[in-house]
Motif scaffolding. Structure first.
Motif, PDB file in Angstrom:
ATOM      1  N   ASP B  53       0.809  -1.225   0.000  1.00  0.00           N
ATOM      2  CA  ASP B  53       0.000   0.000   0.000  1.00  0.00           C
ATOM      3  C   ASP B  53       0.838   1.268   0.000  1.00  0.00           C
ATOM      4  O   ASP B  53       0.310   2.360   0.197  1.00  0.00           O
ATOM      5  N   LEU B  55       3.104   4.545  -1.042  1.00  0.00           N
ATOM      6  CA  LEU B  55       2.831   5.592  -2.035  1.00  0.00           C
ATOM      7  C   LEU B  55       3.506   5.254  -3.365  1.00  0.00           C
ATOM      8  O   LEU B  55       4.634   4.792  -3.354  1.00  0.00           O
ATOM      9  N   PHE B 104      -8.132   8.863   1.796  1.00  0.00           N
ATOM     10  CA  PHE B 104      -6.974   7.964   1.730  1.00  0.00           C
ATOM     11  C   PHE B 104      -7.384   6.504   1.537  1.00  0.00           C
ATOM     12  O   PHE B 104      -6.520   5.661   1.274  1.00  0.00           O
ATOM     13  N   GLY B 108      -4.173   3.633  -0.107  1.00  0.00           N
ATOM     14  CA  GLY B 108      -3.282   3.276   0.999  1.00  0.00           C
ATOM     15  C   GLY B 108      -3.946   2.733   2.254  1.00  0.00           C
ATOM     16  O   GLY B 108      -3.376   1.911   2.950  1.00  0.00           O
ATOM     17  N   LYS B 109      -5.150   3.210   2.550  1.00  0.00           N
ATOM     18  CA  LYS B 109      -5.841   2.700   3.742  1.00  0.00           C
ATOM     19  C   LYS B 109      -6.932   1.744   3.282  1.00  0.00           C
ATOM     20  O   LYS B 109      -7.723   2.097   2.407  1.00  0.00           O
ATOM     21  N   LEU B 397       1.636   7.645   4.543  1.00  0.00           N
ATOM     22  CA  LEU B 397       0.772   8.119   3.458  1.00  0.00           C
ATOM     23  C   LEU B 397       0.686   9.647   3.425  1.00  0.00           C
ATOM     24  O   LEU B 397       0.416  10.229   2.394  1.00  0.00           O
TER      25      LEU B 397
END
Lengths: 113, 424
Positions: B53, B55, B104, B108-109, B397
């Motif tokens: 996940d 960046l 997000f 990423g989340k 993130l």
């Protein structure tokens, strides 16, 4: 040091800063450490603040208590000159009384533990 | 004991606020089934959960638009439910946290990797004998470190239960220490970086990544970005921002400007809760306007909508309840835009556009020190944010929050020198 004590001293510092920046000639402060709460009293005599500033202070100190904001931002209170910390003090206290008469300012804050 | 409300503006009951906050995730949930079928969504969610996940990993590309919408929707609704159960007063801070989560969750989340951070926060609250109310917002922001769980697991023992366990433990430890670290670190920039957890998470991520590199672990930089939903996302988000303005107008006694000038007068420096100072209606109007402003920036820059840009726009919208408004944000965007023209980076690239969107974390600098101060902050921000990601390997993130923390820490005392001179 216990964070609870530091928070109370930050609140006091913020209020004293407000009074000093208003060129108050005599500032009396008192803190009562009761069983379930701290009671913080500030009496600033001959302060030079406009009514608009006092009303702004009253409004900001009456921001609702927000424990999340307090946990996150409490270290910001106490030493700034931009004024946004006044609402932070509001978020860190449960009751705020602001009285202003003949250039004398009385502030009473209650903070439950 | 409740305080007397002395604000001049109409206050809205908590139930209405929760309903308004639920519009985006509920709409996302419904929309997901229009753009994808059930099987694609399940497969997409599986892809989202099992891939790294760091960046920049765009979940729209990884799992498809339907799965990304469901991921964002579920994560946001669960967090709204937490706040509801904890009887939260929905001020600017929780609103900004919810929109940050929603944003997000596009890059990423996800519904799997965030929970160790919450567990860590919960254990910290228990350890400190505090209510979880006081910590949960930091945990919500702290999910910036969610990618760390997969990365630690991958570094120690890939595709192995013990590796995953270590990853989860690392997340819990990070979640445990984030509240005291983020509260402490705020003194460095004095409240001029709105994404304060990004600064704290950047430092934590840097230490963890340095440690991992010491053992020979190298992270793979990622740049997985979607391009196929540009127009659809622009239309849907525009619609959402207009809905926010419309609801705000109604809740603001059918008035677009009442309370708004008060928002614009504020520097935005922490702690600036617009819901209290100007009312919930005016705050929603500001949120919608700021969303449209961000979208206009994307269009002017000739950017293509994708997960990270959607995340940037939603985060701006959230923090427009807690510090951001056009007066203090536009100078930052101008600064980043000018830097992108004069520097080596491409103005229309996703990394530059999100630097401008997330760079508004520095909005309080423009609010406090004026347009020039804001433009300088934005200009410097682009260069710094393009270079700090390597320190934490993309595990944080909020890379822009990390960069903004560094800039605010350095720039504020410098700007203060000139302000003090002018005051003398």
């Amino acid at each position: 040091m216990n964070f609870e004590i530091k928070k109370v001293s930050k609140i006091l510092s913020e209020m004293v800063t407000y009074a000093l920046m208003g060129d108050a000639k005599i500032i009396d402060v008192s803190i009562e450490n009761n069983g379930d709460m701290f009671r913080i009293l500030i009496n600033a005599r001959n302060i030079n603040r406009t009514l608009e500033s006092i009303n702004g202070l009253r409004e900001q100190l009456n921001s609702p208590r927000q424990r999340a904001a307090e946990e996150y931002y409490w270290e910001l209170a106490g030493d700034s000159d931009t004024g946004t910390e006044l609402s932070l003090v509001g978020m860190m206290t449960d009751k705020a009384i602001v009285e202003y008469k003949d250039n004398n300012l009385y502030i009473e804050l209650h903070r439950y533990k | 004991m409740a305080k007397e409300n002395l604000s001049d503006y109409r206050q809205v009951n908590e139930k209405t606020k929760f309903l308004v906050l639920s519009i985006f995730p509920v709409a996302s949930l419904i929309l997901a089934f229009f753009v994808s079928d059930y099987n694609s969504i399940i497969n997409g969610l599986h892809m989202i959960i099992t891939q790294p996940d760091v960046l920049l990993t765009d979940y729209i590309k990884v799992g498809g638009l339907g799965a990304a919408l469901i991921n964002s929707s579920l994560l946001t609704l669960i967090n709204i439910y937490f706040l509801w159960k904890l009887k939260f007063h929905l001020g600017g801070l929780p609103i900004s946290a919810i929109f940050t989560i929603a944003g997000f969750a596009f890059f990423g989340k996800n519904i799997f990797n965030v929970w160790p951070i919450y567990i860590g926060g919960y254990l910290y609250a228990k350890y400190e004998k505090k209510s979880y109310n006081s910590v949960i917002i930091i945990s919500m922001f702290g999910t910036a470190l969610a990618p760390m769980i997969f990365e630690v697991a991958n570094a120690l023992s890939p595709s192995n239960f013990s590796g995953l366990s270590f990853g989860i433990i690392a997340g819990i430890v990070a979640g445990f220490f984030l509240p005291p670290i983020s509260a402490h670190i705020i003194r460095a920039h004095d409240g001029y970086n709105l994404y304060n957890v990004g600064f704290a998470a950047g430092l934590i991520g840097t230490v963890v990544m340095s440690f991992m590199k010491g053992y020979g672990f190298i992270t793979e930089p990622r740049m997985i970005l979607s391009t196929e939903y540009d127009l659809l996302l622009k239309i849907l988000l525009s619609l959402f921002f207009v809905i926010l303005i419309t609801i705000g107008y109604v809740l603001n006694d059918n008035n677009l400007v009442k309370g708004y000038s008060k928002i614009l007068r504020m520097s935005g420096r922490l702690v600036a809760d617009f819901t209290y100072t100007s009312g919930f209606g005016a705050t929603l109007i500001n949120m919608g306007i700021m969303g449209l402003l961000g979208l206009i920036y994307v269009i002017i820059s000739k950017g293509t909508m994708n997960g990270p840009i959607v995340g940037g726009l939603l985060t701006i919208v959230g923090f427009s309840a807690f510090g951001k408004h056009p007066r203090n944000s536009i100078p930052i965007m101008i600064g980043v835009f000018i830097a992108s023209i004069l520097n080596v980076w491409n103005t229309s690239s996703t990394t530059v556009i999100i630097a401008a969107l997330f760079g508004t974390s520095l909005a309080p600098i423009a609010g406090e020190y004026g347009v020039i101060g804001g433009i300088i902050a934005g200009f410097v921000h682009l260069a710094v944010t393009m270079n700090v990601g390597v320190l934490h390997g993309g595990m944080n993130l909020y890379n822009n929050g990390f960069s903004a923390g560094i800039i605010a820490t350095l720039l504020v005392p410098m700007l203060d020198v000139f302000r003090r001179r002018n005051e003398r």
